[in-house]
Design a protein around this motif. Structure first.
Motif, PDB file in Angstrom:
ATOM      1  N   GLY A   4      16.014  32.431  -0.058  1.00  0.00           N
ATOM      2  CA  GLY A   4      15.196  33.632  -0.105  1.00  0.00           C
ATOM      3  C   GLY A   4      13.737  33.348  -0.415  1.00  0.00           C
ATOM      4  O   GLY A   4      12.871  34.142  -0.104  1.00  0.00           O
ATOM      5  N   THR A   7       9.888  32.298   2.409  1.00  0.00           N
ATOM      6  CA  THR A   7       8.838  32.951   3.175  1.00  0.00           C
ATOM      7  C   THR A   7       7.657  31.993   3.261  1.00  0.00           C
ATOM      8  O   THR A   7       7.136  31.555   2.255  1.00  0.00           O
ATOM      9  N   LEU A   8       7.277  31.664   4.481  1.00  0.00           N
ATOM     10  CA  LEU A   8       6.292  30.609   4.664  1.00  0.00           C
ATOM     11  C   LEU A   8       4.898  31.180   4.692  1.00  0.00           C
ATOM     12  O   LEU A   8       4.555  31.959   5.558  1.00  0.00           O
ATOM     13  N   THR A   9       4.099  30.845   3.744  1.00  0.00           N
ATOM     14  CA  THR A   9       2.719  31.293   3.779  1.00  0.00           C
ATOM     15  C   THR A   9       1.830  30.102   3.536  1.00  0.00           C
ATOM     16  O   THR A   9       2.214  29.154   2.868  1.00  0.00           O
ATOM     17  N   THR A  11      -0.993  29.802   1.863  1.00  0.00           N
ATOM     18  CA  THR A  11      -1.494  29.544   0.518  1.00  0.00           C
ATOM     19  C   THR A  11      -0.423  28.887  -0.332  1.00  0.00           C
ATOM     20  O   THR A  11      -0.719  28.080  -1.198  1.00  0.00           O
ATOM     21  N   GLU A 199      15.130  35.996   8.646  1.00  0.00           N
ATOM     22  CA  GLU A 199      14.901  37.410   8.346  1.00  0.00           C
ATOM     23  C   GLU A 199      13.585  37.915   8.945  1.00  0.00           C
ATOM     24  O   GLU A 199      13.466  39.085   9.277  1.00  0.00           O
ATOM     25  N   LEU A 200      12.625  37.000   9.085  1.00  0.00           N
ATOM     26  CA  LEU A 200      11.357  37.368   9.697  1.00  0.00           C
ATOM     27  C   LEU A 200      11.579  37.808  11.142  1.00  0.00           C
ATOM     28  O   LEU A 200      10.987  38.771  11.631  1.00  0.00           O
ATOM     29  N   ASP A 207      11.653  46.167  14.009  1.00  0.00           N
ATOM     30  CA  ASP A 207      10.384  46.825  14.311  1.00  0.00           C
ATOM     31  C   ASP A 207      10.200  47.061  15.811  1.00  0.00           C
ATOM     32  O   ASP A 207       9.185  47.604  16.230  1.00  0.00           O
TER      33      ASP A 207
ATOM     34  N   PHE B  81      14.748  43.394   3.534  1.00  0.00           N
ATOM     35  CA  PHE B  81      15.466  42.134   3.378  1.00  0.00           C
ATOM     36  C   PHE B  81      15.266  41.535   1.995  1.00  0.00           C
ATOM     37  O   PHE B  81      14.294  41.843   1.305  1.00  0.00           O
ATOM     38  N   SER B  83      14.459  38.428   1.240  1.00  0.00           N
ATOM     39  CA  SER B  83      13.275  37.568   1.146  1.00  0.00           C
ATOM     40  C   SER B  83      12.029  38.330   1.587  1.00  0.00           C
ATOM     41  O   SER B  83      11.041  37.717   1.936  1.00  0.00           O
ATOM     42  N   ALA B  85      10.657  39.195   3.997  1.00  0.00           N
ATOM     43  CA  ALA B  85      10.406  39.006   5.436  1.00  0.00           C
ATOM     44  C   ALA B  85       9.145  39.698   5.898  1.00  0.00           C
ATOM     45  O   ALA B  85       9.113  40.324   6.949  1.00  0.00           O
ATOM     46  N   LEU B  86       8.090  39.601   5.108  1.00  0.00           N
ATOM     47  CA  LEU B  86       6.806  40.135   5.553  1.00  0.00           C
ATOM     48  C   LEU B  86       6.165  39.122   6.502  1.00  0.00           C
ATOM     49  O   LEU B  86       6.296  37.917   6.306  1.00  0.00           O
ATOM     50  N   TYR B  87       5.471  39.646   7.515  1.00  0.00           N
ATOM     51  CA  TYR B  87       4.803  38.750   8.455  1.00  0.00           C
ATOM     52  C   TYR B  87       3.630  38.090   7.741  1.00  0.00           C
ATOM     53  O   TYR B  87       2.688  38.779   7.340  1.00  0.00           O
ATOM     54  N   PRO B  88       3.664  36.758   7.567  1.00  0.00           N
ATOM     55  CA  PRO B  88       2.704  36.108   6.667  1.00  0.00           C
ATOM     56  C   PRO B  88       1.260  36.193   7.139  1.00  0.00           C
ATOM     57  O   PRO B  88       0.352  36.141   6.325  1.00  0.00           O
ATOM     58  N   ARG B  89       1.041  36.324   8.438  1.00  0.00           N
ATOM     59  CA  ARG B  89      -0.324  36.305   8.942  1.00  0.00           C
ATOM     60  C   ARG B  89      -0.935  37.690   9.073  1.00  0.00           C
ATOM     61  O   ARG B  89      -2.025  37.836   9.604  1.00  0.00           O
ATOM     62  N   MET B  90      -0.194  38.717   8.652  1.00  0.00           N
ATOM     63  CA  MET B  90      -0.743  40.069   8.734  1.00  0.00           C
ATOM     64  C   MET B  90      -0.985  40.589   7.315  1.00  0.00           C
ATOM     65  O   MET B  90      -0.309  40.194   6.377  1.00  0.00           O
ATOM     66  N   ASN B  95       1.535  44.722   8.303  1.00  0.00           N
ATOM     67  CA  ASN B  95       2.988  44.688   8.205  1.00  0.00           C
ATOM     68  C   ASN B  95       3.584  46.080   8.365  1.00  0.00           C
ATOM     69  O   ASN B  95       4.579  46.267   9.058  1.00  0.00           O
ATOM     70  N   PHE B  98       3.102  47.309  12.122  1.00  0.00           N
ATOM     71  CA  PHE B  98       3.479  46.471  13.265  1.00  0.00           C
ATOM     72  C   PHE B  98       4.433  47.191  14.225  1.00  0.00           C
ATOM     73  O   PHE B  98       4.207  47.248  15.426  1.00  0.00           O
ATOM     74  N   PRO B 131       0.516  38.905   2.466  1.00  0.00           N
ATOM     75  CA  PRO B 131       1.697  38.752   1.606  1.00  0.00           C
ATOM     76  C   PRO B 131       1.529  37.666   0.543  1.00  0.00           C
ATOM     77  O   PRO B 131       1.983  37.837  -0.585  1.00  0.00           O
ATOM     78  N   ALA B 132       0.837  36.569   0.891  1.00  0.00           N
ATOM     79  CA  ALA B 132       0.683  35.481  -0.070  1.00  0.00           C
ATOM     80  C   ALA B 132      -0.118  35.914  -1.285  1.00  0.00           C
ATOM     81  O   ALA B 132      -0.029  35.300  -2.344  1.00  0.00           O
ATOM     82  N   ARG B 146       7.468  49.287   4.944  1.00  0.00           N
ATOM     83  CA  ARG B 146       7.603  48.996   6.368  1.00  0.00           C
ATOM     84  C   ARG B 146       8.807  49.730   6.962  1.00  0.00           C
ATOM     85  O   ARG B 146       8.799  50.113   8.127  1.00  0.00           O
TER      86      ARG B 146
END
Lengths: 309, 361
Positions: A4, A7-9, A11, A199-200, A207, B81, B83, B85-90, B95, B98, B131-132, B146
Motif C-alpha cells: 500500500g 504510491t510512486l512519487t 519527491t 490501484e492507480l 474514472d 483505494f 493506497s 491511488a492518486l495520480y502522482p503527476r496531477m 485528481n 480527471f 499528492p507527494a 475523487r
C-alpha cells in the motif's frame, strides 16, 4: 514496506535517494582506505592512458609524430588534424571528412530512438496492466529475442528489406534498430510499470479512462526516469552501431562509425595518425557526452525499474 | 440512489475459486461492510462490483440494471483505494477532475462540483498541491473526493483507512459515517478491521473462504454469531471457547466442562439439545462476571494466570480446564494470580456451537 505504501512519487524517490546512511563517520586515513584509493587511482590512470595518447597525438603535427615519442606533449599545438577530420579526410574517393557521417548518424539515431521508445513503452504498459490473452507468451518471445545473436538474422533481414523495397535506405536502418531495441526496451518498461501500483490503473478505469488515456495521461507523466534510461541506452547503442549501419543504411546514409572506419583504414597515401585520432574522438564524443550529462539519471532509472521483477 | 444485487457470482483465478455462488442484496442507501481475514475474497467481490475483473458466473445488478458486462465508468460507482491511488503527476484538483475531464464535462460544471466536494471534505486549501505534498490523511480525503465528485449512487471502499495511523483512522471513520448520513448513498466497504465494521455498518457481511458466513446487523453479528468462525473473528479480545459435552440435568440442558457441570437454562437452542453431544461454549470476555454471584446463574471455575491493565479496563487471563479464557474486569479490581475464582455468566448471552461443524446450536 507494504504494498500500500508504493504510491510512486518523485519527491519520495528524491527523499530516498537523497538520504545519506547514518552512523559513525569512518576514519579519514586507514591503511585499508589508502590501499583502496591507491588501487582506484592507478586503475583510472591505466584506463585513461589511451585517451591521453589520442588527445596529444591529435594535437601534434605529422613530423612530430614520426619522432615516435608517444607520450610526450605536443611541442607545437595544432588543430589542423581536427579540421581535416571533420571536413577534408578521405573515405575512399570522397574527401569531405566525417561531417556527412555525423549528419547521417543523427538522421538514423533520432528517429530510431523515438520510434523504438514509443513502441516499447506501449508494449510494456500493455504487458503490465492489460494482461491480454497470450501476453505471457508474447513477453517470453520478446525476452528470448534479446538473446538472439545479430549475425543469425542479418541475412533474412536483408532479404526482407529487399522484398519491401527498403534495402539501402534510411527507413531500413531505422526499422532494424527499432526491432533490435525492442526486447530490452520492452523488458525495461514492463518492469517499471510492474512496480506502479495496480490501484492507480484501477482508479483510471473507474474514472472512465481507456487504454490510451490511462497510458498518455497517467502512465507517461510518471515515466520520466525510465524513459531517460531508455534514451541513454538507445542513443549510445545506435550511435555506436557499425554492423547494421554498413549492411542496411546504404552508402549515402552510412553513419559516422562506418565513415570513421573508412578514414582510418584508408590504404592509399600516408597514415595520418593525428587526423585518425581526432576523427575517433569526434565519433565517440556523442555517447561520451550522453554518459556525462545523464549518468546520474541513468543509475536512478535503472534502479527504479530494470532490476525489479 | 441505487441498490446493488449480486446474484450467484463466481470468480476464479486460474483453477482457484475465489468466489462461488455468492448472493448479496444491498438496499439503496445502505452501508454494507464486507469483513473478513486476508484472502477471504472480500476485495475480489468489491472489484467484481466495480467491474475491474471479469466474472466467471452470475450477475451484478446496480440500480435495477444488469451491469455484469458494463465498463466501470458506466456502472455509476465511485471507488476509494487503500493506497489512495492518486495520480502522482496531477494536483489534488487534477485528481478530482480527471474523470470529469475524460468525460468531457463542461468547465463550469466541473468547477461547481469541485467547489462543492472540496467544501464538503474541507480540502479547499489542498487543491493546488501534488499528492507527494499531502499527508496520508489528506491524500485519503482527496481520494474520497475523487469518488464524490463523480456524483455516483454507489461508493466502493477498499480498506480505505488501513494505511493511516490509529488516531487519523478514528477521525476519518467518524467523518465517513457523517458523510454517509449526509449523502445517504449506497456504500460497500471492505475491511479486516472489526471496529470499523461494527461502527460503520448497517449490516456486516462476514466472509471466509469466498463465502458469506453471516449477513446481519452489527449487534446481531456480535451477539448471535451463526458459527464459530464469525464468533472468533468478531470481537476483541476474541470470544472464549470452552470445549465440553451437553448433558441434561433434572430435565434442563447443562454443559460438562472437564469435571465441572453448569446449567444452560435460558439458552435458546435452535434444536432440542442432545445428551452427550460434543459442543463448544462461547462466552465473550465482558459476559463473564466474577464478583456478583447472584447476578448470573451459571458458573465455571477460573484459575487466574495474568492481569493485563488496558487503561479503561483490565483483562484477566486464566484457564478453565485446558482452555484459556479472558475476562474483562474493572481497572481497580484486585485479584491474585494463582487464585481460582468463579466466573458467572448468563446462558442466554452465550453461544453454543457444534464441536465438529462449528455451527450454532
Amino acid at each position: 514496506m507494504s504494498a500500500g505504501d508504493m504510491t510512486l512519487t518523485d519527491t519520495e524517490a528524491e527523499a530516498r535517494w537523497g538520504t545519506q546512511p547514518g552512523g559513525v563517520k569512518p576514519r579519514r586515513f586507514s591503511p585499508a582506505r589508502l590501499g583502496i584509493y591507491g588501487f582506484l587511482v592507478i586503475s583510472a590512470l591505466f584506463f585513461l592512458i589511451p585517451l591521453y595518447v589520442m588527445i596529444v597525438t591529435s594535437l601534434k603535427t605529422m613530423p612530430e609524430i614520426r619522432l615516435g615519442h608517444l607520450f610526450s606533449l605536443p611541442g607545437e599545438v595544432t588543430f589542423q588534424p581536427w579540421v581535416d577530420a571533420w571536413l577534408n579526410a578521405c573515405t575512399g574517393r570522397d574527401c569531405n571528412g566525417l561531417h556527412p557521417g555525423f549528419l547521417n548518424s543523427l538522421k538514423i539515431t533520432i528517429p530510431s530512438v523515438v520510434v523504438s521508445i514509443i513502441i516499447a513503452s506501449i508494449n510494456g504498459y500493455a504487458l503490465s496492466f492489460w494482461r491480454y490473452k497470450g501476453a505471457n507468451l508474447f513477453f517470453g518471445l520478446l525476452v528470448f529475442g534479446a538473446f538472439v545473436p545479430y549475425q543469425v538474422v542479418i541475412y533474412p533481414l536483408i532479404i526482407a528489406a529487399r522484398e519491401a523495397g527498403l534495402y539501402s535506405t534510411l527507413a531500413a536502418i531505422v526499422i532494424v534498430h527499432t526491432i533490435f531495441g525492442m526486447p530490452i526496451l520492452t523488458l525495461l518498461f514492463r518492469n517499471y510499470y510492474a512496480s506502479v501500483p495496480i490501484e492507480l490503473f484501477k482508479a483510471g478505469r473507474v474514472d472512465g479512462a481507456g487504454f490510451w488515456q490511462i497510458f498518455f495521461r497517467i502512465m507517461v507523466p510518471m515515466s520520466v526516469p525510465i524513459t531517460t534510461v531508455a534514451v541513454i541506452l538507445q542513443v549510445t547503442g545506435i550511435w555506436n552501431d557499425f554492423l547494421f549501419g554498413v549492411v542496411f543504411a546504404g552508402r549515402s546514409n552510412w553513419p559516422m562509425t562506418v565513415q570513421l572506419n573508412n578514414i582510418v583504414n584508408t590504404t592509399t597515401g600516408v597514415r595520418e595518425y593525428n587526423v585518425n585520432m581526432a576523427a575517433t574522438i569526434l565519433t565517440a564524443a556523442v555517447p561520451l557526452a550522453v554518459y556525462f550529462i545523464s549518468g546520474r539519471w541513468f543509475v536512478r532509472g535503472i534502479a527504479a525499474g530494470a532490476v525489479k521483477g | 440512489m441505487a441498490s446493488v444485487s449480486i446474484k450467484k457470482l463466481g470468480v476464479s483465478f486460474g483453477s482457484l475459486n475465489v468466489l462461488r455462488d455468492l448472493d448479496l442484496e444491498v438496499d439503496q442507501g445502505e452501508f454494507i461492510v464486507l469483513l473478513g481475514p486476508s484472502g477471504c475474497g472480500k476485495s475480489t467481490l468489491l472489484n467484481a462490483v466495480a467491474g475491474l475483473l471479469d466474472v466467471d458466473a452470475g450477475q451484478v445488478w446496480i440500480g435495477g440494471k444488469n451491469v455484469t458486462w458494463e465498463e466501470p465508468k458506466d456502472r455509476g460507482i465511485g471507488m476509494v483505494f487503500q493506497s489512495y491511488a492518486l495520480y502522482p503527476r496531477m494536483t489534488a484538483e487534477g485528481n478530482l477532475t480527471f474523470g470529469l475531464r475524460v468525460a468531457r464535462m463542461p468547465k463550469d460544471e466541473i468547477a461547481r462540483r469541485v467547489d462543492r466536494t472540496a467544501d464538503l471534505l474541507q480540502i479547499k486549501p489542498l487543491l493546488g498541491r501534488r499528492p507527494a505534498e499531502l499527508s496520508g490523511g489528506q491524500r485519503q480525503r482527496v481520494a474520497i473526493g475523487r469518488a464524490l465528485v463523480r456524483d455516483v449512487d454507489v461508493f466502493l471502499f477498499d480498506e480505505p483507512l488501513s494505511n493511516l495511523d490509529a488516531k487519523l483512522r478514528t477521525e476519518l471513520r467518524v467523518e465517513l459515517k457523517k458523510l454517509h448520513n449526509q449523502l445517504n448513498s449506497t456504500m460497500i466497504y471492505v475491511t479486516h478491521d472489526q471496529i470499523e465494521a461494527l461502527t460503520l455498518a448497517d449490516r456486516i457481511a462476514v466472509m471466509h473462504g469466498g463465502v458469506i458466513q453471516q449477513l446481519a446487523a452489527p449487534k446481531e453479528i456480535y451477539r448471535r454469531p451463526v458459527n464459530r468462525f464469525v464468533a472468533g473473528f468478531v470481537g476483541s479480545p476474541a470470544m472464549n471457547f470452552l470445549e465440553g459435552t451437553l448433558t441434561i440435568v433434572d430435565g434442563a440442558p447443562a454443559i460438562r466442562i472437564g469435571d465441572v457441570t453448569t446449567g444452560l437454562a435460558g439458552y435458546d437452542f435452535a434444536a432440542a439439545p442432545v445428551e452427550g453431544r460434543a459442543v463448544v461454549l462461547g462466552i465473550r470476555p465482558e459476559q463473564i462476571v466474577l464478583a456478583d454471584a447472584a447476578a448470573a446463574p451459571s458458573q465455571v471455575p477460573i484459575d487466574i494466570h495474568l492481569i493485563d491493565p488496558m487503561g479503561a479496563d483490565s483483562l484477566l487471563w486464566g484457564t478453565v480446564g485446558s482452555d484459556t479464557v479472558s475476562v474483562r474486569i474493572g481497572p481497580d479490581d484486585e485479584y491474585t494470580v494463582g487464585d481460582t475464582v468463579a466466573g458467572h455468566f448468563h446462558p442466554d448471552q452465550a453461544s453454543v456451537f457444534d464441536a465438529g461443524t462449528g455451527v450454532r446450536l
